[in-house]
Design a protein around this motif. Structure first.
Motif, PDB file in Angstrom:
ATOM      1  N   LEU A  43       0.835  -1.204   0.000  1.00  0.00           N
ATOM      2  CA  LEU A  43       0.000   0.000   0.000  1.00  0.00           C
ATOM      3  C   LEU A  43       0.872   1.257   0.000  1.00  0.00           C
ATOM      4  CD1 LEU A  43      -2.842  -0.955   2.499  1.00  0.00           C
ATOM      5  CD2 LEU A  43      -3.094  -0.465   0.070  1.00  0.00           C
ATOM      6  N   SER A  44       1.938   1.237   0.782  1.00  0.00           N
ATOM      7  CA  SER A  44       2.857   2.373   0.839  1.00  0.00           C
ATOM      8  C   SER A  44       3.460   2.630  -0.544  1.00  0.00           C
ATOM      9  CB  SER A  44       3.963   2.091   1.857  1.00  0.00           C
ATOM     10  OG  SER A  44       4.908   3.126   1.863  1.00  0.00           O
ATOM     11  N   ASN A  45       3.843   1.570  -1.252  1.00  0.00           N
ATOM     12  CA  ASN A  45       4.398   1.723  -2.599  1.00  0.00           C
ATOM     13  C   ASN A  45       3.387   2.342  -3.557  1.00  0.00           C
ATOM     14  OD1 ASN A  45       6.882   0.666  -1.882  1.00  0.00           O
ATOM     15  ND2 ASN A  45       6.410  -1.390  -2.595  1.00  0.00           N
ATOM     16  N   VAL A  46       2.125   1.922  -3.455  1.00  0.00           N
ATOM     17  CA  VAL A  46       1.077   2.473  -4.334  1.00  0.00           C
ATOM     18  C   VAL A  46       0.861   3.949  -4.029  1.00  0.00           C
ATOM     19  CG1 VAL A  46      -1.378   2.384  -4.920  1.00  0.00           C
ATOM     20  CG2 VAL A  46      -0.090   0.268  -4.703  1.00  0.00           C
ATOM     21  N   VAL A  47       0.778   4.281  -2.739  1.00  0.00           N
ATOM     22  CA  VAL A  47       0.569   5.682  -2.345  1.00  0.00           C
ATOM     23  C   VAL A  47       1.749   6.529  -2.809  1.00  0.00           C
ATOM     24  CG1 VAL A  47       0.405   7.238  -0.359  1.00  0.00           C
ATOM     25  CG2 VAL A  47      -0.932   5.121  -0.399  1.00  0.00           C
ATOM     26  N   ARG A  48       2.973   6.046  -2.618  1.00  0.00           N
ATOM     27  CA  ARG A  48       4.168   6.776  -3.025  1.00  0.00           C
ATOM     28  C   ARG A  48       4.223   6.954  -4.545  1.00  0.00           C
ATOM     29  NH1 ARG A  48       7.243   4.155  -0.148  1.00  0.00           N
ATOM     30  NH2 ARG A  48       8.010   2.641  -1.627  1.00  0.00           N
ATOM     31  N   SER A  49       3.731   5.958  -5.292  1.00  0.00           N
ATOM     32  CA  SER A  49       3.774   6.042  -6.760  1.00  0.00           C
ATOM     33  C   SER A  49       2.868   7.142  -7.300  1.00  0.00           C
ATOM     34  CB  SER A  49       3.389   4.697  -7.387  1.00  0.00           C
ATOM     35  OG  SER A  49       2.000   4.461  -7.261  1.00  0.00           O
ATOM     36  N   ALA A  50       1.849   7.535  -6.522  1.00  0.00           N
ATOM     37  CA  ALA A  50       0.951   8.607  -6.962  1.00  0.00           C
ATOM     38  C   ALA A  50       1.645   9.963  -6.877  1.00  0.00           C
ATOM     39  CB  ALA A  50      -0.316   8.613  -6.117  1.00  0.00           C
TER      40      ALA A  50
END
Length: 199
Positions: A43-50
């Motif tokens: 989830l952290s990776n997805v949020v950071r990718s935004a």
């Protein structure tokens, strides 16, 4: 001449074997890395990718079967804070314990982004804060909350937060937490909570 061909052939075989061994080692390292990925990290990776200021929208499937569309705002150690857009007053803030997440619906791009190599920790203290700490803060602030639980929705003010449960003074929305307004008190185990909505 034949000796040269033999040595060339042996050299080619050795080179192929070395490349195959290196590829096998890389695949094993990648499998080991993926085995260690947690839901929180993905989830952290997805949020950071935004990116900063991005308008990431996620669909979270809860253990209750309900699917929520949310815009993540903060990710703690074992919880996700988010805005729920499209409600009557524009947005509702909520906190979702990761233990209540049955699944996350991702696009192909988000799925790939979630598998990224974990970056160095940003060092934010909030990333180490656990769900009970968030509940204690809401208790201290005397915020009216709605708790989506396995047994239904409970509304009121959190009076106390213990090690594995909280005390909720149940009273109607729009009323203050005063003795005449309190319908009853409820002890709610943390594992029963699916969503905490801030009203």
């Amino acid at each position: 001449m034949r000796w040269d061909d033999l040595f060339d052939d042996l050299e080619g075989q050795l080179e192929r074997e070395l490349h195959a061994e290196a590829n096998d080692l890389r695949l094993q390292e990648e499998r080991t890395r993926l085995e260690k990925l947690s839901l929180r990290t993905r989830l952290s990776n997805v949020v950071r990718s935004a990116g900063p200021g991005g308008t990431l929208q996620l669909r979270i499937v809860l253990v209750s079967g309900e699917t929520l569309s949310v815009r993540p705002t903060t990710l703690g150690r074992d919880w996700l804070a988010a805005d729920r857009p499209g409600t009557a007053n524009g947005r509702v803030q909520c906190v979702i314990p990761l233990s209540a997440v049955a699944g996350v619906v991702l696009s192909a791009e988000q799925s790939l982004a979630s598998l990224a190599v974990e970056s160095e920790s940003t060092g934010k203290l909030i990333e180490r804060v656990g769900f009970p700490f968030v509940l204690r803060d809401l208790c201290r602030r005397r915020r009216f909350v709605e708790l989506d639980t396995r047994g239904g929705v409970l509304a009121g003010t959190i009076d106390r937060v213990a090690r594995d449960h909280l005390d909720l003074a149940v009273h109607p929305l729009g009323t203050l937490r005063r003795a005449p307004e309190i319908l009853h008190y409820r002890l709610v185990p943390f594992w029963q909570i699916h969503v905490v909505r801030l009203c």
